[in-house]
Design an enzyme around this catalytic site. Structure first.
Site, PDB file in Angstrom:
ATOM      1  NE  ARG A   8     -55.474 -23.566 -38.823  1.00  0.00           N
ATOM      2  CZ  ARG A   8     -55.319 -22.264 -39.112  1.00  0.00           C
ATOM      3  NH1 ARG A   8     -55.667 -21.807 -40.293  1.00  0.00           N
ATOM      4  NH2 ARG A   8     -54.803 -21.437 -38.226  1.00  0.00           N
ATOM      5  CB  VAL A   9     -51.606 -23.759 -45.051  1.00  0.00           C
ATOM      6  CG1 VAL A   9     -50.192 -24.217 -44.718  1.00  0.00           C
ATOM      7  CG2 VAL A   9     -52.285 -24.774 -45.943  1.00  0.00           C
ATOM      8  CB  SER A  10     -54.692 -19.335 -43.603  1.00  0.00           C
ATOM      9  OG  SER A  10     -54.280 -19.427 -42.251  1.00  0.00           O
ATOM     10  CB  THR A  11     -54.617 -19.201 -48.560  1.00  0.00           C
ATOM     11  OG1 THR A  11     -53.189 -19.301 -48.705  1.00  0.00           O
ATOM     12  CG2 THR A  11     -54.936 -18.027 -47.648  1.00  0.00           C
ATOM     13  CD  GLN A  14     -50.668 -19.404 -46.062  1.00  0.00           C
ATOM     14  OE1 GLN A  14     -51.516 -20.051 -45.442  1.00  0.00           O
ATOM     15  NE2 GLN A  14     -50.037 -18.378 -45.535  1.00  0.00           N
TER      16      GLN A  14
END
Length: 231
Positions: A8-11, A14
């Site tokens: 998982r990446v937040s943006t 990213q």
């Protein structure tokens, strides 16, 4: 054991750049290799840790049940900085392991999740307090001039850098187009299915990570000189 990898990446930035994603993939792969485990599928989510509604995580959990596999994540805070969410996940009966603490038991994971949630709340509070204090001192937040504040030399460099990046992206699109055309015949024209097929075949994405549907659409647009919307 069989592992289902979840990253998982937040943006979205990213996700496109691979920032943080490559490190997660490396950690999970190293864990699998050192333990003699097999990664049977991987899922990538671009979503804030605050939200519990994550379709890729739901798909990963479904894959765990299908393959009788264990969900594998690089770090516990990549799963969620939310104690209730982690608790509900654990109660669902799906086994999962965090590479940064593979021997953790249920009590340990609850404690780590509580600490991660507290850390998120403290970061948010400190950021809001710092911004409020700066504003009270009369500090103008942000850049009022936007891109106009760039020095001429910097603007020129930015333009040249953008041209080089576009050229590389066009070359990459031309290379991947034959593969996409073949896969379109095999799995159909859906960007979602094409992304899955590319990941399944181990074709590296432009940033070196995994493929997303939007990346597939961008490749179509570039390869077709922006005259074709793609799948």
């Amino acid at each position: 054991m069989n592992l289902i990898a979840y990253y998982r990446v937040s943006t979205d930035k990213q996700g496109r750049s691979g920032l943080g994603l490559a490190a997660q993939e490396s950690a999970v792969q190293q864990h699998a290799t050192s333990g003699g485990h097999r990664i049977v599928a991987q899922f990538v989510e671009v979503e804030s840790g605050k939200r519990a509604d994550r379709p890729q995580l739901a798909a990963a959990l479904a894959a765990c049940r299908l393959h009788r596999a264990t969900l594998c994540i690089a770090k516990l805070d990549r799963l969620a900085r939310n104690l209730a969410f982690v608790a509900n996940l654990m109660e669902s009966g799906t086994d999962f392991v965090a590479v940064d603490n593979p021997t953790a038991n249920r009590l340990t994971i609850h404690l780590l999740a509580a600490i991660a949630e507290h850390e998120r709340e403290m970061i948010s509070q400190r950021t809001k307090a710092a911004l409020a204090a700066a504003k009270a001192r009369g500090v103008r937040l942000g850049n009022p001039n936007g891109a106009a504040a760039l020095m001429p030399g910097h603007r020129e460099a930015a333009v040249k850098g953008g041209a080089v990046a576009r050229e590389r992206a066009d070359q990459r699109a031309a290379q991947i187009l034959p593969i996409l055309q073949q896969l379109e015949l095999e799995v159909g024209g859906s960007a979602v299915e094409l992304a899955k097929a590319l990941n399944f075949r181990g074709v590296p994405a432009p940033a070196g990570g995994v493929w997303y549907p939007e990346q597939v659409r961008r490749v179509w647009r570039r390869a077709k000189n922006w005259s074709f919307d793609g799948p």
